[in-house]
Scaffold this motif. Structure first.
Motif: not given
Length: 222
Positions: A37, A40, A42-43, A52, A54-55, A58
């Motif tokens: 995570f 990622d 965005e995280c 978390l 919509d992550r 993926q």
């Protein structure tokens, strides 16, 4: 978070989530998946109190495809990743960042994954607060299967789904809670002696943003 399968389980839900049958505490697995995570973008840039969202899809796909948890069979891999992500979904970004950090002490990872389990599964959180912690505060030295069974019996008066669980599943649920507590060093895995929680300074500071989290531990008033 729009998907009710994820995130902290609200207290007072009509039905408890009752899928905590595998994995124990999942401290090392949670650490590894939390790292995905944080990888990622965005995280990594999310606000500390964000969850978390919509992550999840993926990261779950990547964890399974790359067999990040090094599980032997595909079915077990999918099951373990799914369970770890469910619990991680109850943590904030602040908590996830600390869990994912390579320098985070194992005891901090254990504490955060216990918090994650207690938040995601309200039944576990209520047991931690109403039985595990209360027995410690009352000066009792152990928490055992009988204490858990009495707790479940009392909850079943208001939650009929607990009566519908098969005997085999009920035993798995109980076993997994006690396994998680032992792995989290909350109880002794041999004789169920209560072990006072001595949380480190960093994880204590993180949990102070959600102070109700301290109610999940055998410790004095924070």
């Amino acid at each position: 978070m729009t998907n009710t399968s994820y995130g902290t389980e609200p207290r007072g839900n009509e039905r408890y989530r009752l899928s905590f049958t595998v994995g124990g505490l999942l401290a090392s697995q949670g650490h590894l998946v939390a790292g995905l995570f944080m990888a990622d973008g965005e995280c990594a840039d999310a606000a500390p109190d964000d969850e978390l969202g919509d992550r999840i899809a993926q990261v779950r796909r990547r964890a399974v495809d790359e067999n990040v948890l090094a599980v032997r069979t595909q079915a077990a891999n999918v099951r373990m990743v799914r369970e770890a992500i469910k619990r991680l979904s109850a943590l904030t970004m602040r908590e996830l960042r600390h869990l994912a950090d390579a320098d985070t002490p194992p005891r901090d990872c254990q504490a955060l994954m216990w918090v994650a389990m207690c938040r995601y599964y309200a039944l576990v959180g209520e047991f931690a607060n109403e039985v595990l912690r209360d027995r410690y505060l009352l000066g009792m030295s152990t928490v055992d299967h009988g204490d858990y069974d009495r707790f479940i019996l009392a909850k079943a008066m208001w939650h009929t789904e607990l009566e519908d669980v098969s005997r085999t599943t009920a035993l798995k649920l109980r076993s997994n809670v006690f396994r998680a507590m032992a792995e989290g060093e909350l109880v002794d895995g041999v004789d169920n002696t209560l072990l006072p929680s001595l949380l480190g300074r960093t994880v204590t500071g993180i949990l102070e943003h959600r102070p109700e989290s301290f109610l999940f531990f055998p410790m004095n008033e924070h």
